[in-house]
Design a protein around this motif. Structure first.
Motif, mmCIF file in Angstrom:
data_model
loop_
_atom_site.group_PDB
_atom_site.id
_atom_site.type_symbol
_atom_site.label_atom_id
_atom_site.label_comp_id
_atom_site.label_asym_id
_atom_site.label_seq_id
_atom_site.Cartn_x
_atom_site.Cartn_y
_atom_site.Cartn_z
ATOM 1 N N TYR A 249 0.981 -1.202 -0.086
ATOM 2 C CA TYR A 249 -0.079 0.092 0.026
ATOM 3 C C TYR A 249 0.930 1.173 -0.029
ATOM 4 O O TYR A 249 1.671 1.395 0.725
ATOM 5 N N PRO A 250 0.556 2.277 -0.651
ATOM 6 C CA PRO A 250 1.444 3.598 -0.908
ATOM 7 C C PRO A 250 1.565 4.319 0.132
ATOM 8 O O PRO A 250 0.186 4.229 0.871
ATOM 9 N N GLU A 251 2.241 5.101 0.538
ATOM 10 C CA GLU A 251 2.441 5.662 1.819
ATOM 11 C C GLU A 251 1.722 7.282 1.294
ATOM 12 O O GLU A 251 1.685 7.503 0.369
ATOM 13 N N ARG A 252 1.325 7.857 2.377
ATOM 14 C CA ARG A 252 0.562 9.323 2.241
ATOM 15 C C ARG A 252 0.904 10.099 3.229
ATOM 16 O O ARG A 252 0.668 9.472 4.587
ATOM 17 N N ASP A 253 0.836 11.320 3.266
ATOM 18 C CA ASP A 253 1.026 12.218 4.198
ATOM 19 C C ASP A 253 -0.708 12.599 4.545
ATOM 20 O O ASP A 253 -1.527 13.106 3.656
ATOM 21 N N ARG A 254 -0.995 12.362 6.020
ATOM 22 C CA ARG A 254 -2.416 12.502 6.223
ATOM 23 C C ARG A 254 -2.626 13.867 6.989
ATOM 24 O O ARG A 254 -1.929 14.355 7.707
ATOM 25 N N ASP A 258 -12.129 18.895 8.995
ATOM 26 C CA ASP A 258 -13.491 18.716 9.582
ATOM 27 C C ASP A 258 -14.411 17.747 8.720
ATOM 28 O O ASP A 258 -14.158 17.262 7.700
ATOM 29 N N VAL A 259 -15.508 17.658 9.520
ATOM 30 C CA VAL A 259 -16.342 16.601 8.894
ATOM 31 C C VAL A 259 -17.271 17.190 8.012
ATOM 32 O O VAL A 259 -17.506 18.204 7.612
ATOM 33 N N LEU A 260 -16.876 16.388 6.635
ATOM 34 C CA LEU A 260 -17.423 16.456 5.267
ATOM 35 C C LEU A 260 -18.936 15.894 5.447
ATOM 36 O O LEU A 260 -19.843 16.759 4.705
ATOM 37 N N LYS A 288 -12.733 15.604 5.942
ATOM 38 C CA LYS A 288 -11.964 15.961 4.708
ATOM 39 C C LYS A 288 -10.656 15.371 4.719
ATOM 40 O O LYS A 288 -9.882 15.405 5.939
ATOM 41 N N GLY A 289 -10.232 14.819 3.517
ATOM 42 C CA GLY A 289 -9.043 14.302 3.614
ATOM 43 C C GLY A 289 -8.709 12.962 4.110
ATOM 44 O O GLY A 289 -7.605 12.305 4.455
ATOM 45 N N GLU A 290 -10.057 12.130 4.232
ATOM 46 C CA GLU A 290 -9.997 11.006 5.121
ATOM 47 C C GLU A 290 -10.548 9.857 4.423
ATOM 48 O O GLU A 290 -11.305 10.028 3.701
ATOM 49 N N ILE A 291 -9.805 8.709 4.477
ATOM 50 C CA ILE A 291 -10.339 7.373 3.869
ATOM 51 C C ILE A 291 -10.955 6.535 4.867
ATOM 52 O O ILE A 291 -10.332 6.287 5.897
ATOM 53 N N VAL A 292 -12.345 6.384 5.010
ATOM 54 C CA VAL A 292 -13.208 5.816 5.874
ATOM 55 C C VAL A 292 -13.500 4.194 5.211
ATOM 56 O O VAL A 292 -13.991 4.278 4.323
ATOM 57 N N ALA A 455 -6.071 13.828 -0.763
ATOM 58 C CA ALA A 455 -4.999 15.058 -0.674
ATOM 59 C C ALA A 455 -5.527 16.305 -1.122
ATOM 60 O O ALA A 455 -5.047 17.274 -0.678
ATOM 61 N N GLN A 456 -6.629 16.087 -2.108
ATOM 62 C CA GLN A 456 -7.501 17.355 -2.476
ATOM 63 C C GLN A 456 -8.523 17.879 -1.348
ATOM 64 O O GLN A 456 -9.085 18.793 -1.748
ATOM 65 N N GLY A 457 -8.554 17.171 -0.322
ATOM 66 C CA GLY A 457 -9.491 17.419 0.643
ATOM 67 C C GLY A 457 -10.877 16.744 0.481
ATOM 68 O O GLY A 457 -11.981 17.105 1.378
#
Length: 506
Positions: A249-254, A258-260, A288-292, A455-457
């Motif tokens: 799995y590729p690394e990413r900066d987290r 806020d709640v989207l 925003k910016g989250e993988i759930v 990464a785009q929010g």
């Protein structure tokens, strides 16, 4: 005692994927043998090899049944030997009666004329054996899923079953129906019927199984005998999930904001079985910016949840609230859901995600035709420009965007589906089994696309049956079981064992 069944060094390969790798399985007469493993471990594939769905010659290895080498070239060959498989998707015709279903393809007839008196009499006898009191004339579509399972077993009995294979038989059943089915398996065992049961429900496995074989990544890693040793759920889980996840799995900066999107009090009822609630009081958030991630076993309600949120594409009597950036939005149909900033990539891309006969360009713009139209007239030159842009950005391997989607590989088809929804410019993208049926390289590219989106929010909801995938990609994981959220885990606290524990304790 001689085994009833021996599967020796079974290897089954699909293009780019080795589904089974030298699997051995031995089943003794009169036992209930459980086959367990994660989704994709090879359980159903192994049983399809056994039953002739995948015919002799399409796999390597040998099947010995009742002491004789068996080469089943179609399902009828295995059924003639008393091997009956009941798939998770029941093979019943809703508009036919129970009696007609019971003897479909196995009619009680003389000189080409069906003997209805004999048909109904035999139906009543077999229904009594499975504890079902429905009249033989009742339409199958008018009875519940639990009773339909019993009809399938009665159908097997009508074919003089010796080895009964059940693939996730209780996945869609309520608890009381599951109990009845398990009791029936034990009753059949007392009458000499041997069974193989594929199940994720380890409490049920421990209740009925004499022996348990664990498959992992297409390999049989353990077989345990409940009659001579203690089989704990922890031990089964350990054998099911033990694997190396490094560098997949590729690394990413987290950078989570806020709640989207927030879903609260979400309830969904089955579109046809009016008494059956599929989703019960579910609530979750996406930032925003989250993988759930949403984890769960087959039948947990994950796809039904996603489809009901996306324009109420599934279910009836839907209630609850969807809010975007703190404001309730209307998702009562697909057009409104898209306008609210929600997109859904279906798990069945060929049936529901793509028009296979259409070119790539048409598929990519399909969800946002306004973006390539003026005054209701499609601008074909602009459509091609958009498609070319996504072909390059998504690295879709194709000679050109005029090629039909049906001619692409599974991974490239999935990139077309993703392109379609990215062109619709969603704020939240729901991905349902986004890497199912694609090769490892294409999976990694899909993961990179997900990382670019957050990464785009934007927010991503990822439904997956592969727990390592969820652990490798997600910031938070919700666990679903039987239509409810039964757990929530932050990435740092999540493990396959903890996910399974949440499922099994509820």
């Amino acid at each position: 005692m001689q085994p009833l069944l021996e599967m020796r060094a079974i290897t089954k390969t699909f293009p780019g994927v080795k589904a089974l790798d030298t699997v051995n399985l031995t089943v003794m007469p009169g036992e209930i043998h459980a086959l367990v493993g994660e989704n994709g471990a090879g359980k159903s594939t192994l049983m399809k090899v056994l039953s002739g769905v995948y015919p002799a010659g399409s796999y390597d290895g040998e099947i010995h049944y009742d002491g004789t080498l068996a080469e089943f070239r179609k399902i009828a060959d295995s059924e003639a030997k008393g091997i009956i498989i009941i798939h998770q998707e029941l093979a019943l015709v809703p508009l036919l009666s129970i009696a007609e279903n019971l003897f479909l393809g196995n009619e009680r007839a003389g000189r080409g004329v069906i003997d209805w008196h004999e048909t109904f009499a035999q139906t009543e006898k077999h229904l009594a054996r499975v504890g079902l009191s429905e009249p033989p004339s009742r339409l199958v579509g008018k009875i519940g899923v639990g009773k339909q399972q019993l009809v399938e077993i009665a159908k097997a009995l009508a074919k003089d079953v010796r080895l009964l294979i059940l693939d996730e038989p209780t996945a869609a059943l309520q608890e009381n129906d599951s109990e009845k089915l398990l009791d029936l398996l034990l009753e059949l065992k007392s009458h000499g019927v041997t069974s193989i049961i594929i199940s994720h429900k380890l409490n049920e496995v421990r209740r009925v199984a004499d022996r348990v074989t664990v498959l992992r990544d297409g390999t049989a890693v353990a077989t345990m005998d409940a009659r001579t040793e203690e089989i704990s759920e922890e031990r089964i889980i350990r054998d099911m999930v033990g694997r190396d996840m490094a560098h997949r799995y590729p690394e990413r900066d987290r950078n989570i904001g806020d709640v989207l999107m927030e879903v609260t009090g979400w309830n969904v009822w089955h579109p046809e079985q009016t008494e059956r609630q599929i989703i019960s009081d579910v609530g979750f958030t996406v930032r925003k910016g989250e993988i759930v991630g949403i984890a769960g076993l087959m039948g947990a309600g994950r796809t039904e949840l996603a489809m009901s949120i996306f324009g109420r594409s599934y279910g009836r009597n839907i209630s609850g609230t969807v809010a975007m950036n703190g404001t309730p939005v209307d998702t009562s149909d697909v057009t409104r859901a898209i306008a609210a900033g929600i997109a859904y990539v279906t798990e069945d891309r060929k049936e529901l995600g793509l028009i296979l006969e259409d070119p790539i360009s048409r598929n990519i713009t399909l969800a946002n035709l306004d973006g390539v139209s003026a005054g209701g007239v499609l601008n074909k030159a602009e459509e091609q420009q958009v498609a070319e842009r996504y072909r390059t950005a998504m690295r879709i391997r194709t000679p050109g965007v005029h090629q039909k989607v049906m001619n692409l590989s599974g991974g490239n088809q999935q990139k077309v589906v993703l392109s379609k929804w990215l062109f619709a410019d969603p704020q939240v993208l729901i991905l349902d089994e986004p890497t199912r049926g694609i090769d490892v390289g294409a999976k990694f590219e899909i993961y990179n696309i997900m990382n670019e989106l957050v990464a785009q929010g934007r927010g991503v909801v990822m439904i997956s049956s592969e727990m390592p995938e969820l652990l490798g990609m997600c910031d938070r994981i919700y666990v679903m079981n039987e239509g409810r959220i039964v757990g929530e885990l932050a990435a740092k606290d999540a493990s396959q064992e903890r996910i399974m524990a949440h499922i099994l304790k509820n």
